[in-house]
Write an enzyme that holds these catalytic residues in place. Sequence first.
Site, PDB file in Angstrom:
ATOM      1  N   ARG A   1       0.838  -1.206   0.000  1.00 54.47           N
ATOM      2  CA  ARG A   1       0.000   0.000   0.000  1.00 54.47           C
ATOM      3  C   ARG A   1       0.881   1.267   0.000  1.00 54.47           C
ATOM      4  NH1 ARG A   1      -0.514   4.646   2.600  1.00 54.47           N
ATOM      5  NH2 ARG A   1      -0.164   3.582   4.572  1.00 54.47           N
ATOM      6  N   ASP A   2       1.574   1.514   1.082  1.00 51.94           N
ATOM      7  CA  ASP A   2       2.343   2.768   1.206  1.00 51.94           C
ATOM      8  C   ASP A   2       3.473   2.829   0.191  1.00 51.94           C
ATOM      9  OD1 ASP A   2       3.176   5.206   2.152  1.00 51.94           O
ATOM     10  OD2 ASP A   2       3.482   4.565   4.212  1.00 51.94           O
TER      11      ASP A   2
ATOM     12  N   HIS B   1       3.912   4.116  12.808  1.00 52.52           N
ATOM     13  CA  HIS B   1       4.210   4.076  11.374  1.00 52.52           C
ATOM     14  C   HIS B   1       5.315   5.087  11.121  1.00 52.52           C
ATOM     15  CE1 HIS B   1       2.946   3.873   7.019  1.00 52.52           C
ATOM     16  NE2 HIS B   1       3.456   5.089   7.019  1.00 52.52           N
TER      17      HIS B   1
ATOM     18  N   HIS C   1       8.812   6.480   8.806  1.00 51.91           N
ATOM     19  CA  HIS C   1       9.571   6.524   7.558  1.00 51.91           C
ATOM     20  C   HIS C   1      11.045   6.696   7.899  1.00 51.91           C
ATOM     21  CE1 HIS C   1       6.371   6.911   4.329  1.00 51.91           C
ATOM     22  NE2 HIS C   1       5.686   6.784   5.442  1.00 51.91           N
TER      23      HIS C   1
ATOM     24  N   CYS D   1      11.598   8.633  -0.903  1.00 51.23           N
ATOM     25  CA  CYS D   1      11.091  10.007  -0.951  1.00 51.23           C
ATOM     26  C   CYS D   1      11.831  10.796  -2.029  1.00 51.23           C
ATOM     27  CB  CYS D   1      11.296  10.645   0.418  1.00 51.23           C
ATOM     28  SG  CYS D   1      10.870  12.378   0.456  1.00 51.23           S
TER      29      CYS D   1
ATOM     30  N   ASN E   1       9.182   3.890   3.818  1.00 54.49           N
ATOM     31  CA  ASN E   1       8.996   3.389   5.172  1.00 54.49           C
ATOM     32  C   ASN E   1      10.300   2.780   5.658  1.00 54.49           C
ATOM     33  OD1 ASN E   1       6.122   2.667   3.668  1.00 54.49           O
ATOM     34  ND2 ASN E   1       5.922   3.527   5.699  1.00 54.49           N
TER      35      ASN E   1
HETATM   36 ZN    ZN Z   1       3.663   6.254   5.260  1.00 51.37          ZN
END
Ligand code: ZN
Length: 312
Positions: A14-15, A211, A213, A244, A253
């Site tokens: 997902r992420d 959560h 990163h 990123c 992540n």
């Molecule tokens: Zn995230």
Amino acid sequence: MSGIDIEISEVGPRDGLQSISSIMPTAAKKAWISAEAAAGMPEIEVGSFVPPKLMPQLADTGEIVAHALTIEGLRVAVLVPNKKGAENACVSGAHKITIPLSVSETHSLANVRRTHAQVLNEVRDIAALIKDQPADKRPTLEGGLSTAFGCTLEGVVPQAKVVEMAEKLMAAGCDEVGISDTTGFATPTHVRQLVRAVRAEVGPQAAPSIHLHNTRGLGLANVLVALEEGITTVDASLGGIGGCPAAPGASGNIVTEDLAFMLDAMGLKTGIDLEKLLAVRSIVTQALPQEEMYGFTPEAGLPLGYAPLAQR
Ligand code: ZN
């Protein structure tokens, strides 16, 4: 889950995938999820019920959930941006639904064009929708506290605001809240203060997860502090996929493989077989050869004669 000290929740499908422009073929996603579940991953966030036009990478989420539900013992999680997404998630049979709320209202308005009050109304509607499901089919509802450590638009996000939103998400009907460093701003001291404050407000059972990163390389340091504060579920993505663009060389992540190795080496049970987990990476690299994969443990391999601390 019995016999597990710390749960890793894999969010790469997902992420990770939503952060890159390449679209992973559905068959490869299924193979990834199956292989990672077989390596012992207890929970995987497999997709997001967003309009396919907005996020074509995740357009096959319904089919992916259906596949993931055939895997025994795997907790299948999805993200939803709104009630419509939650309706689809309920139909799909997913075990857990996360709806994010950006603690920075500027971020919320920019991303989903909604105020806090509007998002909280949506959360109330979703909680009611879940209550209407048969008792054995009700997914867990998590409110995700996005931008909890800072915002790329607003900058500093006050701790009091995060705590207030945690309380409001619970009052709106969430089963739990997740503290989320959406923007990669978190530092160990900040993690300690914020995790402590949120858990003090809503109760430790209602804030079990974080959560993070790895934007500035502090991901695992932040995890350690979160564990010291009692966090028991940590999100991560295989190969840190979804780096990123604003921070070249920085993964998205925190990297699942590095996290799993660290926890295992510390003698904390994750249920994960490291050798099997490291082998999953090839499925992703083959399906997305142009995407960068991160992580130190996958590059270096396990140390010679490696055994978890507990077994030595
Ligand atoms: Zn995230």
